[in-house]
Enzyme design. Structure first.
Site, PDB file in Angstrom:
ATOM      1  CE  LYS A   1      -3.771   2.323   2.134  1.00  0.00           C
ATOM      2  NZ  LYS A   1      -4.776   2.183   3.452  1.00  0.00           N
TER       3      LYS A   1
ATOM      4  CG  ASP B   1     -13.162   5.760   6.071  1.00  0.00           C
ATOM      5  OD1 ASP B   1     -14.284   6.179   5.882  1.00  0.00           O
ATOM      6  OD2 ASP B   1     -12.400   5.770   5.153  1.00  0.00           O
TER       7      ASP B   1
END
Length: 344
Positions: free
Chosen positions: A123, A228
């Site tokens: 990532k 989130d």
């Protein structure tokens, strides 16, 4: 979007990487690093980085910026990628880079492999993607901005996510195992699962709903709120078990807006299951959970691990600035790397 092209990496010399590192170091205090400063930092035998600068520029690892009063270069996303991947490859965490499997506003995701062929997830955090051309039309943006450069912000986001992932994994939460990280890049376990939003046939929606609510509650009882928690950041294995991903927005339950973030996480799950499965289950209450005895103070342990409140506030300030920018309708391009005006 920034494409990750590592074909040139094998052809770069030690001097080239030394020069690239010098540009990175100079970027701490300069948006555009003067050429003489790059020479001073790199300390290449002979005293000149001219050849390496030409090679790095040719491969778009550094870039020139027009209309400035001195000769210099800025580090590009590609250059920062190369520095991170070089460090990860030296530690044998990455040997090969495969397909891109995800792209977002603030990150890109790839499949990578080690020398034994085992696959992992890479990532790459990419915060602060700003076009110089767009900034020319929004002159107050950089002048008024309180947070740091894109590479600093991206490194902070990666450091935060790795720290949270590590401590959550150590305490038995359903998260990917963290493997390694460098600068703005994280290597993590590759899990055979699909995003919740892409799963069209859940065997037992009530059971999965309860599992997700239990995770939210357990986060809170350990001093944390995801921030989130939605169908994009939950992946589901074939057997129906859930894994939580993406932690750059995680906050402490002592945060002034903790209840807001907790309730938002809860409502994301409530709304998703109501809309897609016509199911409505029990809803946890932040005040009730706050009265329960904590299992751990992972928020405090995170700070002790190296990611401190100052860094957290800097990231939060950046996100607040981005929200204000969106509210004001500022149209700053995400394409930071390939502006026509930067070509020679």
């Amino acid at each position: 979007m920034v494409n990750l092209n590592i074909k040139a990496m094998r052809y770069l010399s030690a001097e080239d990487f030394r020069t690239l590192t010098a540009v990175e170091m100079g970027s701490r205090n300069h948006e555009v690093v003067p050429t003489n400063m790059i020479n001073q930092i790199a300390k290449i035998r002979g005293g000149s980085c001219t050849k390496s600068l030409s090679v790095l520029f040719m491969h778009k690892l550094i870039a020139k910026v027009p209309h400035i009063s001195y000769e210099g270069y800025r580090l590009t996303y590609a250059g920062y990628d190369y520095l991170a991947l070089k460090a990860l490859s030296k530690r044998a965490s990455v040997y090969s880079v495969g397909n891109q499997i995800g792209v977002g506003k603030e990150s890109d995701v790839y499949v990578v492999g080690d020398q034994k062929g085992k696959q992992y997830i890479l990532k790459i955090h990419r915060l602060g993607r700003i076009s110089f051309r767009s900034v020319k039309n929004n002159r107050d943006y950089l002048r008024n901005r309180k947070t740091g450069s894109w590479q600093y912000l991206s490194r902070l986001a990666a450091t935060k996510e790795f720290a949270f992932m590590k401590i959550l994994h150590e305490h038995g939460f359903p998260v990917p195992a963290p493997i390694d990280h460098s600068r703005h890049c994280i290597i993590m376990e590759m899990i055979d699962a699909f995003p919740l939003r892409a799963v069209t046939d859940i065997r037992d929606p009530p059971a999965l709903y309860q599992t997700l609510m239990d995770i939210i509650v357990r986060f809170a009882r350990n001093g944390l709120i995801h921030g989130d928690f939605n169908e994009f950041n939950i992946i589901v294995r074939e057997d129906g078990t859930a894994v939580v991903i993406d932690f750059p927005q995680m906050v402490s339950t002592s945060h002034p807006d903790a209840q807001f973030y907790f309730d938002r996480d809860v409502q994301c799950i409530v709304q998703y299951f109501e809309k897609n499965y016509q199911y409505k289950g029990d809803v946890p209450n932040f005040e009730d959970i706050s009265k329960m005895e904590k299992e751990n103070n992972l928020d405090i342990m995170i700070e002790a691990s190296g990611f401190n409140k100052k860094q957290s506030k800097e990231l939060e300030k950046y996100r607040q600035e981005e929200e204000k920018r969106k509210e004001n309708g500022d149209d700053l391009s995400d394409n930071y790397e390939e502006e026509e005006e930067e070509k020679e």
